[in-house]
Design an enzyme around this catalytic site. Structure first.
Site, PDB file in Angstrom:
ATOM      1  N   ARG A  83      24.229  75.663  26.764  1.00 49.28           N
ATOM      2  CA  ARG A  83      25.645  75.352  26.481  1.00 49.28           C
ATOM      3  C   ARG A  83      26.618  76.307  27.195  1.00 49.28           C
ATOM      4  NH1 ARG A  83      23.626  74.785  21.022  1.00 49.28           N
ATOM      5  NH2 ARG A  83      23.074  72.615  20.697  1.00 49.28           N
ATOM      6  N   LYS A 105      36.044  73.373  39.006  1.00 48.53           N
ATOM      7  CA  LYS A 105      35.499  72.013  38.953  1.00 48.53           C
ATOM      8  C   LYS A 105      34.037  72.062  39.380  1.00 48.53           C
ATOM      9  CE  LYS A 105      39.372  68.851  39.729  1.00 48.53           C
ATOM     10  NZ  LYS A 105      39.949  67.866  40.666  1.00 48.53           N
ATOM     11  N   GLU A 147      40.421  70.902  54.423  1.00 52.87           N
ATOM     12  CA  GLU A 147      40.941  71.345  53.122  1.00 52.87           C
ATOM     13  C   GLU A 147      42.010  72.436  53.305  1.00 52.87           C
ATOM     14  OE1 GLU A 147      40.242  69.654  50.470  1.00 52.87           O
ATOM     15  OE2 GLU A 147      38.116  69.079  50.393  1.00 52.87           O
ATOM     16  N   LYS A 189      45.959  77.210  45.889  1.00 51.65           N
ATOM     17  CA  LYS A 189      45.119  76.516  44.903  1.00 51.65           C
ATOM     18  C   LYS A 189      45.239  77.182  43.530  1.00 51.65           C
ATOM     19  CE  LYS A 189      40.913  74.274  43.700  1.00 51.65           C
ATOM     20  NZ  LYS A 189      39.682  73.644  44.063  1.00 51.65           N
ATOM     21  N   GLU A 199      43.619  69.091  35.101  1.00 51.81           N
ATOM     22  CA  GLU A 199      44.149  67.964  35.862  1.00 51.81           C
ATOM     23  C   GLU A 199      44.794  66.897  34.972  1.00 51.81           C
ATOM     24  OE1 GLU A 199      41.937  66.999  39.475  1.00 51.81           O
ATOM     25  OE2 GLU A 199      42.611  64.935  39.265  1.00 51.81           O
ATOM     26  N   ARG A 203      47.542  69.112  39.125  1.00 46.33           N
ATOM     27  CA  ARG A 203      46.343  69.455  39.911  1.00 46.33           C
ATOM     28  C   ARG A 203      45.888  68.318  40.820  1.00 46.33           C
ATOM     29  NH1 ARG A 203      40.902  72.829  38.249  1.00 46.33           N
ATOM     30  NH2 ARG A 203      39.862  72.511  40.245  1.00 46.33           N
ATOM     31  N   ASN A 207      44.057  66.614  45.553  1.00 50.52           N
ATOM     32  CA  ASN A 207      43.201  65.519  46.029  1.00 50.52           C
ATOM     33  C   ASN A 207      43.872  64.695  47.107  1.00 50.52           C
ATOM     34  OD1 ASN A 207      40.631  65.552  44.805  1.00 50.52           O
ATOM     35  ND2 ASN A 207      41.618  65.171  42.850  1.00 50.52           N
ATOM     36  N   HIS A 210      41.821  62.485  49.396  1.00 51.51           N
ATOM     37  CA  HIS A 210      40.481  62.356  48.822  1.00 51.51           C
ATOM     38  C   HIS A 210      40.173  60.935  48.345  1.00 51.51           C
ATOM     39  CE1 HIS A 210      40.679  66.655  49.073  1.00 51.51           C
ATOM     40  NE2 HIS A 210      39.515  66.844  48.489  1.00 51.51           N
ATOM     41  N   HIS A 214      36.867  59.767  49.671  1.00 52.45           N
ATOM     42  CA  HIS A 214      35.694  59.492  48.818  1.00 52.45           C
ATOM     43  C   HIS A 214      35.162  58.088  49.065  1.00 52.45           C
ATOM     44  CE1 HIS A 214      36.654  62.791  45.595  1.00 52.45           C
ATOM     45  NE2 HIS A 214      36.181  63.297  46.709  1.00 52.45           N
ATOM     46  N   HIS A 227      32.150  65.685  53.714  1.00 52.70           N
ATOM     47  CA  HIS A 227      33.270  65.551  52.768  1.00 52.70           C
ATOM     48  C   HIS A 227      34.600  65.878  53.459  1.00 52.70           C
ATOM     49  CE1 HIS A 227      35.563  65.826  49.069  1.00 52.70           C
ATOM     50  NE2 HIS A 227      35.956  67.031  49.419  1.00 52.70           N
TER      51      HIS A 227
HETATM   52  P1  NAD Z   1      27.762  71.874  51.988  1.00 54.51           P
HETATM   53  O1  NAD Z   1      27.656  72.610  50.737  1.00 54.51           O
HETATM   54  O2  NAD Z   1      26.891  70.691  52.177  1.00 54.51           O
HETATM   55  O3  NAD Z   1      27.566  72.898  53.197  1.00 54.51           O
HETATM   56  C1  NAD Z   1      27.639  72.417  54.493  1.00 54.51           C
HETATM   57  C2  NAD Z   1      26.420  72.747  55.346  1.00 54.51           C
HETATM   58  O4  NAD Z   1      26.520  74.074  55.824  1.00 54.51           O
HETATM   59  C3  NAD Z   1      25.103  72.664  54.615  1.00 54.51           C
HETATM   60  O5  NAD Z   1      24.120  72.170  55.472  1.00 54.51           O
HETATM   61  C4  NAD Z   1      24.825  74.117  54.269  1.00 54.51           C
HETATM   62  O6  NAD Z   1      23.469  74.384  54.065  1.00 54.51           O
HETATM   63  C5  NAD Z   1      25.355  74.810  55.491  1.00 54.51           C
HETATM   64  N1  NAD Z   1      25.785  76.188  55.323  1.00 54.51           N
HETATM   65  C6  NAD Z   1      26.482  76.704  54.295  1.00 54.51           C
HETATM   66  N2  NAD Z   1      26.861  77.944  54.551  1.00 54.51           N
HETATM   67  C7  NAD Z   1      26.384  78.253  55.770  1.00 54.51           C
HETATM   68  C8  NAD Z   1      26.468  79.381  56.609  1.00 54.51           C
HETATM   69  N3  NAD Z   1      27.175  80.458  56.258  1.00 54.51           N
HETATM   70  N4  NAD Z   1      25.836  79.369  57.788  1.00 54.51           N
HETATM   71  C9  NAD Z   1      25.156  78.240  58.195  1.00 54.51           C
HETATM   72  N5  NAD Z   1      25.075  77.119  57.469  1.00 54.51           N
HETATM   73  C10 NAD Z   1      25.687  77.130  56.273  1.00 54.51           C
HETATM   74  O7  NAD Z   1      29.269  71.323  52.210  1.00 54.51           O
HETATM   75  P2  NAD Z   1      30.717  71.927  51.899  1.00 54.51           P
HETATM   76  O8  NAD Z   1      31.614  71.324  52.870  1.00 54.51           O
HETATM   77  O9  NAD Z   1      30.691  73.394  51.736  1.00 54.51           O
HETATM   78  O10 NAD Z   1      31.044  71.333  50.450  1.00 54.51           O
HETATM   79  C11 NAD Z   1      31.227  69.963  50.237  1.00 54.51           C
HETATM   80  C12 NAD Z   1      31.019  69.695  48.775  1.00 54.51           C
HETATM   81  O11 NAD Z   1      32.008  70.389  48.019  1.00 54.51           O
HETATM   82  C13 NAD Z   1      31.143  68.227  48.410  1.00 54.51           C
HETATM   83  O12 NAD Z   1      30.087  67.879  47.555  1.00 54.51           O
HETATM   84  C14 NAD Z   1      32.462  68.158  47.662  1.00 54.51           C
HETATM   85  O13 NAD Z   1      32.499  67.126  46.716  1.00 54.51           O
HETATM   86  C15 NAD Z   1      32.542  69.517  47.043  1.00 54.51           C
HETATM   87  N6  NAD Z   1      33.907  69.968  46.737  1.00 54.51           N
HETATM   88  C16 NAD Z   1      34.139  70.447  45.492  1.00 54.51           C
HETATM   89  C17 NAD Z   1      35.387  70.920  45.166  1.00 54.51           C
HETATM   90  C18 NAD Z   1      35.635  71.526  43.816  1.00 54.51           C
HETATM   91  O14 NAD Z   1      36.785  71.819  43.499  1.00 54.51           O
HETATM   92  N7  NAD Z   1      34.615  71.773  43.037  1.00 54.51           N
HETATM   93  C19 NAD Z   1      36.413  70.906  46.115  1.00 54.51           C
HETATM   94  C20 NAD Z   1      36.147  70.402  47.386  1.00 54.51           C
HETATM   95  C21 NAD Z   1      34.863  69.942  47.686  1.00 54.51           C
HETATM   96  N1  GLY Z   2      39.509  70.097  45.100  1.00 53.76           N
HETATM   97  C1  GLY Z   2      40.412  69.561  44.144  1.00 53.76           C
HETATM   98  C2  GLY Z   2      40.536  70.359  42.911  1.00 53.76           C
HETATM   99  O1  GLY Z   2      39.940  71.401  42.779  1.00 53.76           O
HETATM  100  O2  GLY Z   2      41.243  69.974  42.034  1.00 53.76           O
END
Ligand code: NAD
Ligand code: GLY
Length: 329
Positions: A83, A105, A147, A189, A199, A203, A207, A210, A214, A227
């Site tokens: 939890r 998030k 972003e 942010k 949100e 907030r 997006n 997005h 998406h 993404h």
């Molecule tokens: P990812 O996590 O898939 O990383 C991208 C690629 O880079 C992967 O292959 C990873 O293994 C590689 N990698 C990571 N760090 C590295 C480094 N230093 N050197 C070499 N390779 C490296 O993608 P991302 O773009 O970081 O994240 C996208 C995800 O984030 C999506 O799932 C999206 O929905 C999510 N997201 C979440 C929020 C939130 O607020 N929680 C906001 C925006 C995006």
């Molecule tokens: N990436 C959008 C949010 O964190 O709200």
């Protein structure tokens, strides 16, 4: 427990493990497969399996070492395990440093929609080491820049000016430029999230791009477009929609499109259906988390530097999609 993936763990888990061993009696590592397509229940379970098999109690701290995929999964695992256990984000992509690691998030994907199962759960701390960005593939750097660019039109046109001047330095991974971009993005942010953590309103402006993005990700199949690529192209579409709604002018849309293109991002949407492409986008966008009673709500630019959320007539959205999508297959 360090949660990482098969790409990042060999690069950086050893360094993190060494640092943590100076402070914790036991440091474990769980390595997930790499890719958006693995951000699901099956792979989330690997984290719980490792925690339980190693008899980890509720004082266990999870360290998310990786990009947004690892951060979202480790954060959700931390929210659920017993939890809720503490967690720390150690983001290693530009996207994760400027966006996903900040604000709490966490989520996994469902075949019917992206990030549909998750929790708001704040990390204790976010540690951004800019040096790790040097090993990031160029395509991933561009995805992160989407972003970064986002924060200009929604909140800070001075930052957009700065990005136009410094885009080449960012693409060349200049540490000074990267440091400023990461800091300013996190400031913007944090200012938004601290006013509306769950949100209920404001907030949602984070997006921008997005809703279209998406749809592209889900429509093509997760992992086809990154993404950030979906968000980059989605911002172009959302800017066109803002123009169609009479909120911004054509030079603003052209300026934003040019910057997104300079970051190496696609500005033309893919065809998601040969029969009714706009209809397929609309269908996918109806499962967006901002949708209410089946009505899609778009983040639009109400004036340069300010965003709002609103509905738009289907015919107008169809027209924008038709204009913004590649005409070929
Ligand atoms: P990812 O996590 O898939 O990383 C991208 C690629 O880079 C992967 O292959 C990873 O293994 C590689 N990698 C990571 N760090 C590295 C480094 N230093 N050197 C070499 N390779 C490296 O993608 P991302 O773009 O970081 O994240 C996208 C995800 O984030 C999506 O799932 C999206 O929905 C999510 N997201 C979440 C929020 C939130 O607020 N929680 C906001 C925006 C995006
Ligand atoms: N990436 C959008 C949010 O964190 O709200």
């Amino acid at each position: 427990m360090i949660v990482s993936n098969e790409t990042v763990a060999p690069l950086y888990a050893g360094t993190l493990r060494k640092a943590l061993e100076a402070h914790f009696p036991r440091v474990l590592l769980v390595t997930l497969p790499d890719g958006e397509e693995y951000k699901d229940w099956v792979n989330l379970q690997l984290v719980f399996d490792a925690l339980l098999q190693n008899e980890c109690d509720r004082n266990t701290t999870l360290f998310a070492l990786g990009g947004g995929v690892v951060g979202d999964m480790a954060g959700f695992a931390a929210a659920c395990y017993m939890r809720g256990v503490p967690f720390v984000q150690v983001p290693t992509t530009l996207l994760a440093q400027v966006d996903s690691s900040v604000g709490g998030k966490t989520a996994i994907n469902h075949p019917l929609g992206k990030n549909m199962v998750g929790a708001f759960y704040q990390p204790l701390r976010v540690l951004c080491d800019l040096d790790v960005l040097q090993t990031l593939p160029s395509r991933e750097l561009g995805a992160g820049l989407a972003e970064v660019i986002k924060y200009g039109p929604i909140a800070d046109m001075v930052f957009l000016d700065w990005l136009e001047v410094n885009m080449d330095a960012l693409l060349a991974r200049d540490p000074v430029a990267l440091a400023y971009a990461v800091r300013r993005s996190c400031e913007i942010k944090a200012a938004v999230v601290s006013q509306d953590e769950r949100e209920s309103g404001l907030r949602a402006i984070l997006n921008f791009g997005h809703t279209f993005g998406h749809a592209i990700e889900a429509g093509l199949g997760y992992g086809q477009w990154l993404h950030g690529e979906g968000v980059g192209c989605g911002m172009v579409m959302a800017a066109h929609l803002s123009q169609a709604l009479g909120m911004v002018d054509e030079p603003f849309v052209a300026r934003l499109t040019k910057l997104i293109k300079r970051a190496g991002l696609p500005v033309l949407g893919p065809k998601l259906s040969h029969e009714d492409n706009a209809g397929r986008y609309l269908e996918l966008m109806r499962v967006d988390k901002k949708a209410q009673a089946g009505e899609i709500r778009f983040v639009v630019i109400s004036a340069p530097g300010t965003a709002t959320v609103r509905t738009a007539p289907d015919a107008l959205v169809r027209d924008v999609i038709d204009r913004c999508c590649a005409s070929g297959a």
